[in-house]
Scaffold this active site. Sequence first.
Site, mmCIF file in Angstrom:
data_model
loop_
_atom_site.group_PDB
_atom_site.id
_atom_site.type_symbol
_atom_site.label_atom_id
_atom_site.label_comp_id
_atom_site.label_asym_id
_atom_site.label_seq_id
_atom_site.Cartn_x
_atom_site.Cartn_y
_atom_site.Cartn_z
ATOM 1 N N HIS A 273 0.840 -1.197 0.000
ATOM 2 C CA HIS A 273 0.000 0.000 0.000
ATOM 3 C C HIS A 273 0.870 1.240 0.000
ATOM 4 O O HIS A 273 2.078 1.161 0.209
ATOM 5 C CB HIS A 273 -0.982 0.006 1.182
ATOM 6 C CG HIS A 273 -0.376 0.227 2.523
ATOM 7 N ND1 HIS A 273 0.344 -0.735 3.206
ATOM 8 C CD2 HIS A 273 -0.388 1.310 3.335
ATOM 9 C CE1 HIS A 273 0.737 -0.258 4.365
ATOM 10 N NE2 HIS A 273 0.316 0.999 4.468
ATOM 11 N N HIS B 101 0.686 5.691 0.986
ATOM 12 C CA HIS B 101 -0.006 6.856 1.533
ATOM 13 C C HIS B 101 0.563 8.072 0.828
ATOM 14 O O HIS B 101 1.771 8.132 0.555
ATOM 15 C CB HIS B 101 0.245 7.013 3.034
ATOM 16 C CG HIS B 101 -0.238 5.865 3.854
ATOM 17 N ND1 HIS B 101 -1.575 5.614 4.074
ATOM 18 C CD2 HIS B 101 0.438 4.902 4.532
ATOM 19 C CE1 HIS B 101 -1.699 4.545 4.853
ATOM 20 N NE2 HIS B 101 -0.484 4.090 5.138
ATOM 21 N N TYR C 222 11.727 4.649 0.538
ATOM 22 C CA TYR C 222 10.625 5.050 -0.337
ATOM 23 C C TYR C 222 9.678 6.002 0.390
ATOM 24 O O TYR C 222 8.482 5.746 0.499
ATOM 25 C CB TYR C 222 9.878 3.812 -0.840
ATOM 26 C CG TYR C 222 10.825 2.751 -1.347
ATOM 27 C CD1 TYR C 222 11.538 2.943 -2.523
ATOM 28 C CD2 TYR C 222 11.031 1.577 -0.629
ATOM 29 C CE1 TYR C 222 12.428 1.994 -2.989
ATOM 30 C CE2 TYR C 222 11.919 0.610 -1.088
ATOM 31 C CZ TYR C 222 12.612 0.824 -2.258
ATOM 32 O OH TYR C 222 13.500 -0.109 -2.711
#
Length: 175
Positions: free
Chosen positions: A58, A60, A146
């Site tokens: 996932h 954000h 990342y």
Amino acid sequence: MHYRRSVIPGGTYFFTVNLFDRKQTLLLDHIALLRDAVSQVKARHSFSIDGMVILPDHLHAIWTLPDGDRDYSKRWMLIKASFSRGIMKGEQISMSRKAKGERGIWQRRYWEHLIRDDEDFQRHVDYIHYNPVKHGWVKRASDWPYSSIHRYIKKGVLDPNWGVSDVTGGVGFGE
């Protein structure tokens, strides 16, 4: 059911976007493809990335849209489609997805939240930067490659030791 999204032209939004199969690591396995997809969409449909973290299953992000523009859903659709086209087919696809010509890479929906003020913005930036620690990928937020935390550190906004996990389970950022 009609799903309502908050749409304020020129708004700043927090997003959570998930892979369909949360056991996959496609986002990191194909990080260059994801970066290219975001860059291409950003070049055609301008927005600023105020914060972002990519985890295996996932991501954000906090985006600010240009004045008068409220179409973040088009941008996510284009990013997801571009990324999906670069992934070799082979995932299991439900009949409903097949009928709609969809792949089985992304969850159909995503979470969005309209940022209300500076405090809300800061809380969500902190959440983004702390997320790799929260999920146990690293002990220090700046150790995660990342993440936009590196931009914040370079600008002197955050110390490299910000968000260090302790024995009690962290610094208090939760979902």
